[in-house]
Each structure stands twice: as structure tokens, then as C-alpha cells.
Motif scaffolding. Structure first.
Motif, mmCIF file in Angstrom:
data_model
loop_
_atom_site.group_PDB
_atom_site.id
_atom_site.type_symbol
_atom_site.label_atom_id
_atom_site.label_comp_id
_atom_site.label_asym_id
_atom_site.label_seq_id
_atom_site.Cartn_x
_atom_site.Cartn_y
_atom_site.Cartn_z
ATOM 1 N N ALA A 20 0.816 -1.192 0.000
ATOM 2 C CA ALA A 20 0.000 0.000 0.000
ATOM 3 C C ALA A 20 0.853 1.246 0.000
ATOM 4 C CB ALA A 20 -0.889 -0.033 1.225
ATOM 5 N N LEU A 21 0.176 2.347 -0.362
ATOM 6 C CA LEU A 21 0.849 3.639 -0.360
ATOM 7 C C LEU A 21 0.785 4.157 1.067
ATOM 8 C CD1 LEU A 21 2.144 5.534 -2.464
ATOM 9 C CD2 LEU A 21 -0.016 6.752 -2.549
ATOM 10 N N ALA A 22 1.860 4.003 1.838
ATOM 11 C CA ALA A 22 1.839 4.266 3.274
ATOM 12 C C ALA A 22 1.735 5.753 3.557
ATOM 13 C CB ALA A 22 3.106 3.708 3.918
ATOM 14 N N VAL A 23 1.034 6.045 4.657
ATOM 15 C CA VAL A 23 0.981 7.411 5.154
ATOM 16 C C VAL A 23 1.539 7.414 6.563
ATOM 17 C CG1 VAL A 23 -0.783 8.810 4.019
ATOM 18 C CG2 VAL A 23 -1.470 6.872 5.379
ATOM 19 N N GLU A 24 2.199 8.482 6.905
ATOM 20 C CA GLU A 24 2.792 8.586 8.223
ATOM 21 C C GLU A 24 1.721 9.054 9.184
ATOM 22 O OE1 GLU A 24 6.525 10.881 9.998
ATOM 23 O OE2 GLU A 24 6.775 10.128 7.977
ATOM 24 N N ALA A 25 1.212 8.151 10.021
ATOM 25 C CA ALA A 25 0.067 8.461 10.870
ATOM 26 C C ALA A 25 0.504 8.734 12.291
ATOM 27 C CB ALA A 25 -0.909 7.282 10.861
ATOM 28 N N PRO A 26 -0.203 9.659 12.982
ATOM 29 C CA PRO A 26 0.084 9.861 14.394
ATOM 30 C C PRO A 26 -0.336 8.629 15.178
ATOM 31 C CG PRO A 26 -1.889 11.062 13.757
ATOM 32 C CD PRO A 26 -1.288 10.504 12.498
ATOM 33 N N VAL A 27 0.373 8.298 16.229
ATOM 34 C CA VAL A 27 0.053 7.143 17.053
ATOM 35 C C VAL A 27 -0.559 7.644 18.347
ATOM 36 C CG1 VAL A 27 0.961 5.135 18.250
ATOM 37 C CG2 VAL A 27 1.901 5.786 16.034
ATOM 38 N N SER A 28 -1.766 7.160 18.669
ATOM 39 C CA SER A 28 -2.509 7.689 19.803
ATOM 40 C C SER A 28 -2.920 6.569 20.738
ATOM 41 C CB SER A 28 -3.759 8.432 19.325
ATOM 42 O OG SER A 28 -4.598 8.757 20.394
ATOM 43 N N ASN A 29 -2.870 6.824 22.042
ATOM 44 C CA ASN A 29 -3.385 5.904 23.043
ATOM 45 C C ASN A 29 -4.526 6.540 23.823
ATOM 46 O OD1 ASN A 29 -2.102 3.371 23.027
ATOM 47 N ND2 ASN A 29 -0.209 4.300 23.735
ATOM 48 N N THR A 30 -5.042 7.672 23.364
ATOM 49 C CA THR A 30 -6.035 8.418 24.110
ATOM 50 C C THR A 30 -7.365 7.674 24.115
ATOM 51 O OG1 THR A 30 -4.968 10.477 23.480
ATOM 52 C CG2 THR A 30 -7.212 10.617 24.323
ATOM 53 N N VAL A 31 -7.875 7.390 25.307
ATOM 54 C CA VAL A 31 -9.164 6.732 25.461
ATOM 55 C C VAL A 31 -10.226 7.795 25.664
ATOM 56 C CG1 VAL A 31 -10.520 5.160 26.886
ATOM 57 C CG2 VAL A 31 -8.122 4.660 26.423
ATOM 58 N N SER A 32 -11.276 7.765 24.842
ATOM 59 C CA SER A 32 -12.290 8.808 24.925
ATOM 60 C C SER A 32 -13.525 8.378 25.689
ATOM 61 C CB SER A 32 -12.703 9.245 23.509
ATOM 62 O OG SER A 32 -13.254 8.156 22.794
ATOM 63 N N ASP A 33 -13.780 7.069 25.820
ATOM 64 C CA ASP A 33 -15.031 6.649 26.440
ATOM 65 C C ASP A 33 -14.915 5.215 26.937
ATOM 66 O OD1 ASP A 33 -17.608 6.955 27.287
ATOM 67 O OD2 ASP A 33 -18.522 6.470 25.355
ATOM 68 N N THR A 34 -15.504 4.943 28.113
ATOM 69 C CA THR A 34 -15.588 3.592 28.662
ATOM 70 C C THR A 34 -17.022 3.369 29.127
ATOM 71 O OG1 THR A 34 -13.292 3.647 29.436
ATOM 72 C CG2 THR A 34 -14.722 1.983 30.394
ATOM 73 N N LEU A 215 -2.840 -0.017 20.765
ATOM 74 C CA LEU A 215 -4.039 -0.303 21.550
ATOM 75 C C LEU A 215 -3.745 -0.470 23.031
ATOM 76 C CD1 LEU A 215 -5.985 -2.820 19.268
ATOM 77 C CD2 LEU A 215 -6.455 -0.402 19.658
ATOM 78 N N GLY A 216 -2.504 -0.182 23.440
ATOM 79 C CA GLY A 216 -2.152 -0.373 24.845
ATOM 80 C C GLY A 216 -3.066 0.392 25.777
ATOM 81 N N GLY A 217 -3.404 1.633 25.428
ATOM 82 C CA GLY A 217 -4.264 2.437 26.282
ATOM 83 C C GLY A 217 -5.659 1.857 26.413
ATOM 84 N N LEU A 218 -6.199 1.325 25.319
ATOM 85 C CA LEU A 218 -7.530 0.725 25.374
ATOM 86 C C LEU A 218 -7.534 -0.528 26.245
ATOM 87 C CD1 LEU A 218 -8.872 1.018 21.697
ATOM 88 C CD2 LEU A 218 -9.372 2.466 23.646
ATOM 89 N N LEU A 219 -6.516 -1.364 26.098
ATOM 90 C CA LEU A 219 -6.463 -2.586 26.900
ATOM 91 C C LEU A 219 -6.281 -2.275 28.387
ATOM 92 C CD1 LEU A 219 -4.346 -4.972 24.656
ATOM 93 C CD2 LEU A 219 -6.835 -4.825 24.866
ATOM 94 N N GLU A 220 -5.473 -1.276 28.687
ATOM 95 C CA GLU A 220 -5.297 -0.883 30.088
ATOM 96 C C GLU A 220 -6.606 -0.375 30.675
ATOM 97 O OE1 GLU A 220 -2.167 1.949 30.003
ATOM 98 O OE2 GLU A 220 -0.608 0.465 29.515
ATOM 99 N N ALA A 221 -7.372 0.375 29.892
ATOM 100 C CA ALA A 221 -8.664 0.854 30.357
ATOM 101 C C ALA A 221 -9.629 -0.306 30.581
ATOM 102 C CB ALA A 221 -9.252 1.852 29.361
ATOM 103 N N LEU A 222 -9.592 -1.316 29.715
ATOM 104 C CA LEU A 222 -10.427 -2.508 29.916
ATOM 105 C C LEU A 222 -10.021 -3.235 31.191
ATOM 106 C CD1 LEU A 222 -10.944 -4.198 26.413
ATOM 107 C CD2 LEU A 222 -12.669 -3.136 27.868
ATOM 108 N N ASP A 223 -8.711 -3.335 31.438
ATOM 109 C CA ASP A 223 -8.230 -4.006 32.652
ATOM 110 C C ASP A 223 -8.734 -3.298 33.901
ATOM 111 O OD1 ASP A 223 -6.850 -5.805 31.076
ATOM 112 O OD2 ASP A 223 -4.932 -4.780 31.258
#
Length: 229
Positions: A20-34, A215-223
Motif C-alpha cells: 500500500a501507499l503508506a501514510v505517516e500516521a500519528p500514534v494515539s493511546n487516548t481513550v475517549s469513552d468507557t 491499543l495499549g491504552g484501550l487494553l489498560e482501560a479494559l483491565d
């Protein structure tokens, strides 16, 4: 029929979650809702976040990502802000594991038919992905016992793509979780559905997208929401 149960549950879950034609994406761990519902063994929690990424046309796109846990099952759902091309491959890769491919409900239904009705023959998988043919051959040759074929099908292939969302259920996620917990980035590759009629000078590579996120932030929030699960 029993081989279809997990497939139907995955499709129902999609309805409630959202080279694929790669794009340089920001990496985010911000959880917005639980959000959690139920108690004890019936407790179910969903943790969501929005992942922005630059597309290759100078704009900005978004993925709405939800991790869901119920009992020992963790599943993943991603909603796109634009329709994707279902005829093109959609893959999710974590360094250290083979890329996970996604399939349409029709493709998975045809595979279930091959096991339930026609039997595990190459002819039953004609026109399907090559990994389906390999799987059916393994069942036919006895490398996978017939009574285990349904569970193995879900473990390998329970990854559904729809026009604007994808879902990855327990089996595939279980293989990826140790790598995801080590905070390795996930790499999602897909192709945006071309808008309107294809033009003479349309270049399909312009519609390809590659997004990296963690997805580390999402998994930590689930824990935290489901300690001891």
C-alpha cells in the motif's frame, strides 16, 4: 449448523459496535469513552477512542476504534469515516505475527456452507480466498478433525469486513493480545471506496490507506474496568 453460531454472533456484534501507499500516521493511546453493563460473569465493557490519520490527498481521516471485553473474550471493532472497497484486501498486522485478513459475511457464509453442507472439498471453496482452500484441504485430509473444524474456522477467519466497519473476534484477537500488550504498533491497510464512476485517469493507489496505531491504552482501560478478567 453449530459451525455457524460463532459467525452469527460476530455479525451481530458488528451491528452493536461499531503493498500500500503508506501514510505517516500519528500514534494515539487516548481513550475517549468507557461504557460497562451487567455484573459478575455477565459484565461487558467497551472502551473507545478516535484515531486521526493523514490521508494521501492532503486531508485528514479518522478511525473509531472500540475494544470490547466480555468474560475472557476480547474483541476489536473499527469504524471508518468513509466506505471502504470490499473487493480489495483489508489486513491488520502486528510485528511478530502474520497479517490478519478480513472477509465479507458472504465469504464466511460460503465457507460455513462448504463445511456444513457440501463437505470439505476444494470445489466448495472455488473462487474463495486461497487460505480457505488450504483450510478445507486440511479438514478433508484429517489434519483438522471434523468435530474441531467449526471452532478452528472461527479461530482463523472470524474477522469480518463491511462497507464502513470491520470486526475481529476472540480467536484472532487472542493470538495478537500478547504482542499488542507489549505496545507494538498495529498496521491497518485498506482501500477507500472510489467516489462516483471511475474516471479514465483514476489511480487506485491514491485510495489506499495505511494507518499505524497502538491499543495499549484501550487494553489498560479494559483491565481497570474489568479487574481480574
Amino acid at each position: 449448523m453449530t459451525r455457524r453460531i460463532g459467525l452469527f454472533l460476530l455479525v451481530a456484534g458488528l451491528g452493536t459496535a461499531t503493498s500500500a501507499l503508506a501514510v505517516e500516521a500519528p500514534v494515539s493511546n487516548t481513550v475517549s469513552d468507557t461504557v460497562c453493563a451487567g455484573e459478575g460473569a455477565g459484565r461487558r465493557c467497551t472502551v473507545s477512542a478516535v484515531e486521526p490519520f493523514p490521508d494521501n490527498r492532503g486531508g485528514l481521516g479518522e478511525l473509531s476504534i472500540s475494544a470490547v471485553r466480555e468474560a475472557a473474550c476480547t474483541s476489536l471493532y473499527i469504524v471508518f469515516d468513509e466506505p471502504i472497497a470490499l473487493a480489495r484486501p483489508v489486513t491488520l498486522a502486528v510485528d511478530g505475527a502474520p497479517p490478519q485478513r478480513f472477509y465479507t459475511p458472504r465469504q464466511l457464509s460460503d465457507l460455513a456452507d462448504a463445511l456444513d453442507d457440501a463437505g470439505p472439498t476444494d470445489a466448495a471453496a472455488e473462487g474463495g480466498p486461497p487460505e480457505f482452500t488450504r483450510f478445507l484441504r486440511q479438514v478433508a485430509e484429517g489434519a483438522i478433525a471434523d468435530q474441531d473444524a467449526g471452532a478452528e474456522m472461527l479461530s482463523r477467519f472470524a474477522a469480518i469486513k463491511e462497507p464502513q466497519r470491520i470486526g475481529l473476534t476472540c480467536g484472532p484477537m487472542e493470538r495478537l493480545l500478547p504482542l499488542i500488550r507489549s505496545d507494538r504498533p498495529l498496521r491497518l491497510e485498506f482501500q477507500k471506496q472510489a467516489g462516483g464512476a471511475t474516471q479514465v485517469y483514476h489511480w487506485p493507489r491514491l485510495d489506499r490507506r495505511t494507518v499505524e496505531f497502538r491499543l495499549g491504552g484501550l487494553l489498560e482501560a479494559l483491565d481497570r474496568a474489568m479487574p481480574g478478567s
